[in-house]
Write a protein that holds these residues in place. Sequence first.
Motif, short mmCIF file in Angstrom:
data_model
loop_
_atom_site.label_atom_id
_atom_site.label_comp_id
_atom_site.label_asym_id
_atom_site.label_seq_id
_atom_site.Cartn_x
_atom_site.Cartn_y
_atom_site.Cartn_z
N LYS A 147 0.84 -1.20 0.00
CA LYS A 147 0.00 0.00 0.00
C LYS A 147 0.87 1.25 0.00
CE LYS A 147 -3.86 -0.64 1.99
NZ LYS A 147 -4.90 -0.91 3.01
N ASN A 148 0.52 2.22 -0.83
CA ASN A 148 1.32 3.45 -0.94
C ASN A 148 0.74 4.61 -0.14
OD1 ASN A 148 3.44 2.71 -2.86
ND2 ASN A 148 1.78 2.44 -4.33
N ASN A 149 -0.58 4.69 -0.05
CA ASN A 149 -1.22 5.84 0.59
C ASN A 149 -1.42 5.59 2.07
OD1 ASN A 149 -1.42 7.16 -1.91
ND2 ASN A 149 -3.34 6.11 -2.38
N PHE A 150 -0.77 6.41 2.89
CA PHE A 150 -0.84 6.24 4.34
C PHE A 150 -2.27 6.43 4.84
CE2 PHE A 150 0.60 7.58 8.76
CZ PHE A 150 0.96 6.29 9.12
N ASN A 151 -3.03 7.28 4.16
CA ASN A 151 -4.40 7.52 4.61
C ASN A 151 -5.34 6.37 4.30
OD1 ASN A 151 -4.64 7.81 1.85
ND2 ASN A 151 -5.45 9.90 1.90
N GLU A 152 -4.84 5.34 3.64
CA GLU A 152 -5.61 4.13 3.39
C GLU A 152 -5.13 2.96 4.26
OE1 GLU A 152 -5.29 3.35 -0.76
OE2 GLU A 152 -6.50 5.07 -1.37
N ALA A 153 -4.12 3.21 5.08
CA ALA A 153 -3.48 2.13 5.84
C ALA A 153 -4.32 1.69 7.03
CB ALA A 153 -2.11 2.58 6.32
N ILE A 154 -4.22 0.41 7.36
CA ILE A 154 -4.81 -0.16 8.57
C ILE A 154 -3.66 -0.61 9.46
CG2 ILE A 154 -6.32 -1.96 9.50
CD1 ILE A 154 -7.70 -2.02 6.75
N ILE A 155 -3.59 -0.01 10.65
CA ILE A 155 -2.44 -0.18 11.53
C ILE A 155 -2.86 -0.90 12.82
CG2 ILE A 155 -0.58 1.00 12.78
CD1 ILE A 155 -0.47 1.32 9.72
N GLY A 156 -2.04 -1.84 13.26
CA GLY A 156 -2.28 -2.53 14.51
C GLY A 156 -1.45 -1.95 15.64
N ARG A 204 -2.19 -8.46 5.88
CA ARG A 204 -3.52 -8.22 6.46
C ARG A 204 -3.57 -6.88 7.18
NH1 ARG A 204 -4.48 -14.27 9.08
NH2 ARG A 204 -4.61 -15.39 7.08
N LEU A 205 -2.50 -6.55 7.86
CA LEU A 205 -2.30 -5.21 8.41
C LEU A 205 -1.21 -4.53 7.62
CD1 LEU A 205 -2.29 -5.88 12.28
CD2 LEU A 205 -4.08 -4.71 10.98
N ASP A 206 -1.29 -3.22 7.51
CA ASP A 206 -0.27 -2.49 6.77
C ASP A 206 0.90 -2.09 7.65
OD1 ASP A 206 -1.73 -2.37 4.23
OD2 ASP A 206 -3.13 -1.13 5.37
N GLY A 207 0.69 -2.08 8.96
CA GLY A 207 1.77 -1.74 9.86
C GLY A 207 1.40 -2.05 11.30
N TYR A 208 2.40 -1.98 12.16
CA TYR A 208 2.20 -2.23 13.58
C TYR A 208 3.11 -1.30 14.37
CZ TYR A 208 1.85 -4.52 18.10
OH TYR A 208 1.63 -4.77 19.42
N ILE A 209 2.59 -0.73 15.46
CA ILE A 209 3.37 0.16 16.30
C ILE A 209 3.02 -0.10 17.76
CG2 ILE A 209 1.65 2.01 16.01
CD1 ILE A 209 3.98 4.02 16.25
N GLU A 210 4.06 -0.18 18.60
CA GLU A 210 3.81 -0.41 20.03
C GLU A 210 4.93 0.22 20.85
OE1 GLU A 210 3.23 -4.00 23.33
OE2 GLU A 210 3.48 -4.50 21.21
N HIS A 211 4.57 0.84 21.95
CA HIS A 211 5.54 1.34 22.91
C HIS A 211 5.86 0.26 23.94
CE1 HIS A 211 5.34 5.60 21.64
NE2 HIS A 211 4.08 5.31 21.31
N GLY A 212 6.93 0.47 24.70
CA GLY A 212 7.29 -0.47 25.75
C GLY A 212 8.65 -1.07 25.54
N ASP A 213 8.94 -2.13 26.31
CA ASP A 213 10.26 -2.76 26.23
C ASP A 213 10.18 -4.28 26.30
OD1 ASP A 213 9.54 -3.05 28.85
OD2 ASP A 213 11.42 -2.30 29.70
N ASP A 214 9.03 -4.85 26.03
CA ASP A 214 8.84 -6.30 26.15
C ASP A 214 9.25 -6.98 24.86
OD1 ASP A 214 8.15 -8.78 26.97
OD2 ASP A 214 6.07 -8.33 27.46
N ILE A 215 10.56 -7.07 24.64
CA ILE A 215 11.06 -7.55 23.35
C ILE A 215 10.70 -9.01 23.09
CG2 ILE A 215 13.34 -8.26 24.21
CD1 ILE A 215 14.47 -7.02 21.56
#
Length: 262
Positions: A147-156, A204-215
Amino acid sequence: MTKEDIAFCKALIIHAAEHILPIFENQEREINLKNGISQFRNVNGTVTALIRPELAKRFPSVAWSEDEFNTSKQHNNKKKEYWVCDTIDGGIHFMQGFSPWCITLALVNQGETTFSIVYEPVRKELFHAIKNGGAFLNDASIVVGNKNNFNEAIIGSSHPNNLAEDIETTEKCMMTLKLLSKKVFAFRLMGPASLQLAYVAAGRLDGYIEHGDDIYDWLAGALIVTEAGGLVNSINGNKFSFGSLGIIASCSNIQAKLLLCH
């Protein structure tokens, strides 16, 4: 890892999952947190008892990490080869009787994940990856989306397990979601980080972002994303590795934009 070794590990994880599926489907729900945690620990111990001895027999030189619930020790990376196993990623979902949840296994050697499995038992979907050997879903090759357009992205994303105890990380999570809500099509908080990362690998998801340190929550899924052609960074844009704070993963087309949303 030989083909036989990989097949052994996959069969072992599936066997462990099948053993606890009846518990997931039929258990009585606990009405207080203390009893719920006790019930989770019992199931966690059951899965460990099914997996750990068998791995020790097959791979006697590979250690087993005891640091699943100690994030500070997780980042004290050992030089030797060892297993990282999250016996139930998505434990709250499991105990409440809804999906998704999964079992994960990662082989770490000198600070790098070389093999990993993420198995979602309800849908019987097994993701695995081998370093420099590709990523797979039920043995079919997978690649990240394009996917190229960020405004179309589905993020987990995911929030801390205990919101009240980890206020700083919770606030960072809420700020990220506020930023994302203005820039992407949708975001989802689906629980297990490893499975959401596998969903990024499968497009299925275009991206994933999470804070923390639980590697330990991220090792298995991060390798699957990388081997599926995706990018994985720490929350600050550095190389994802031991010592990293947070994780951001996506296809190359939107990674730079996602890095601005923390």
